[in-house]
Scaffold this motif. Sequence first.
Motif, mmCIF file in Angstrom:
data_model
loop_
_atom_site.group_PDB
_atom_site.id
_atom_site.type_symbol
_atom_site.label_atom_id
_atom_site.label_comp_id
_atom_site.label_asym_id
_atom_site.label_seq_id
_atom_site.Cartn_x
_atom_site.Cartn_y
_atom_site.Cartn_z
ATOM 1 N N ARG A 77 -0.907 -5.453 -11.708
ATOM 2 C CA ARG A 77 -0.503 -5.165 -10.500
ATOM 3 C C ARG A 77 -1.438 -5.337 -9.171
ATOM 4 N N ILE A 78 -1.801 -5.835 -8.094
ATOM 5 C CA ILE A 78 -3.221 -5.008 -7.654
ATOM 6 C C ILE A 78 -2.917 -5.542 -5.835
ATOM 7 N N PRO A 79 -4.155 -4.295 -4.563
ATOM 8 C CA PRO A 79 -3.480 -4.587 -3.303
ATOM 9 C C PRO A 79 -3.418 -6.044 -3.075
ATOM 10 N N PHE A 80 -3.304 -6.530 -1.745
ATOM 11 C CA PHE A 80 -3.108 -7.330 -1.307
ATOM 12 C C PHE A 80 -4.887 -7.844 -1.039
ATOM 13 N N GLY A 81 -5.821 -8.654 -1.494
ATOM 14 C CA GLY A 81 -7.394 -8.992 -1.081
ATOM 15 C C GLY A 81 -7.766 -8.208 -2.164
ATOM 16 N N SER A 82 -7.872 -7.516 -3.390
ATOM 17 C CA SER A 82 -8.055 -6.916 -4.051
ATOM 18 C C SER A 82 -8.958 -8.199 -5.570
ATOM 19 N N GLY A 83 -9.741 -7.858 -5.554
ATOM 20 C CA GLY A 83 -10.465 -8.882 -6.393
ATOM 21 C C GLY A 83 -11.651 -9.782 -6.462
#
Length: 371
Positions: free
Chosen positions: A73-79
């Motif tokens: 899981r990653i935050p919105f807009g990450s990577g």
Amino acid sequence: MVLKQELTPEHLLRIIFDYTAKIASETKLNSVLVLMANMGREMILSDRCTVWLIDAVREELYTTVAHGVDEIRIPFGSGFVGTAIETGESIIVEDAYNDPRFNPDNDLKTGYVTKSIISIPFRNNEGNIIGAYQAVNKMTESAVFTTRDLDMLSLAASYAGKSLESVLLHQEIVDTQREIISTMGEIGEIRNKETGNHVKRVADYSYVLALGLGLSEYEAELLRTASPMHDIGKVAIPDAVLLKPGKLTDEEYDIIKSHTKIGHQLLKGSRRELLRTASIVAEQHHEKWNGTGYPNGLKGEDIHIYGRITAVADVFDALSAERVYKAAWPIEKIEALFLEERGRHFDPAVVDVFFETLPKLLAIREQFSDK
């Protein structure tokens, strides 16, 4: 790493036809995601391929299907994948570590080394972005993704994204049914001074026992979803009887026993397989293998396998859980009771599986402890 040659058009078409046919016939979300990831990896010869979805509630992107790793899981807009989803534009990167958008956290956790990356958003039938493909490390001599790869993965994303939407809608309906059933089951138990965790434990115990008996994954999952309704008939039992602290009279005990018939009557008329299964469990979970149970005095295999499984799961939880009116039984005492009641109260085969799977059952008990 074994290097590969670019696919011929004939080979590429075979991959597309094979996977699109499989995806079109699949209804389980996780299976569709696995097929999508495998199709993407084979089409563009990447080492790994990940299918990312949007969790709008938590404002995260997540994947349950990623070659070589568990859920991420990653935050919105990450990577890169976050950027591709946010902008709606595909991304090709030759050297991830020289790009400021790269998030190396997962490499640091796993020891994997990411080099080349391609990220492509996919859309539903209304044109809204619902997720993205991300492929890592091209497995050819050049070691970089090309515009041809972009075209091929975009083709896969175009088809798979629309198929995925229908599966997501189906999954949402199933999840909603499960949530309603679980909540209704909890309401019935709370009136009986049980906790919501009781129905969660019984559901998971039933699932483990069903699989141990050789039932299919589908049947085991169906039982897990339906079993929280086993005591739903208690909603119709008067408080004066249901919550009576002392010994029940014969008449009051008959009223308590009627919850099995009431639950069955509430659920049996549905055309939905899930609710029909719940009606079986509600009616038969107090039947006994030797025919001395209620409400119908069924015996042996005349009791539905779902009722026989839920009987073991329900009694195990009732004995092993602490309540204001009783202490939890030690596991040795519970084991002795099940051995004693094997072939009397309980189906011998279910009792045998109970002992075989006891470590899993105890882990579930710990996970959903009331403390």
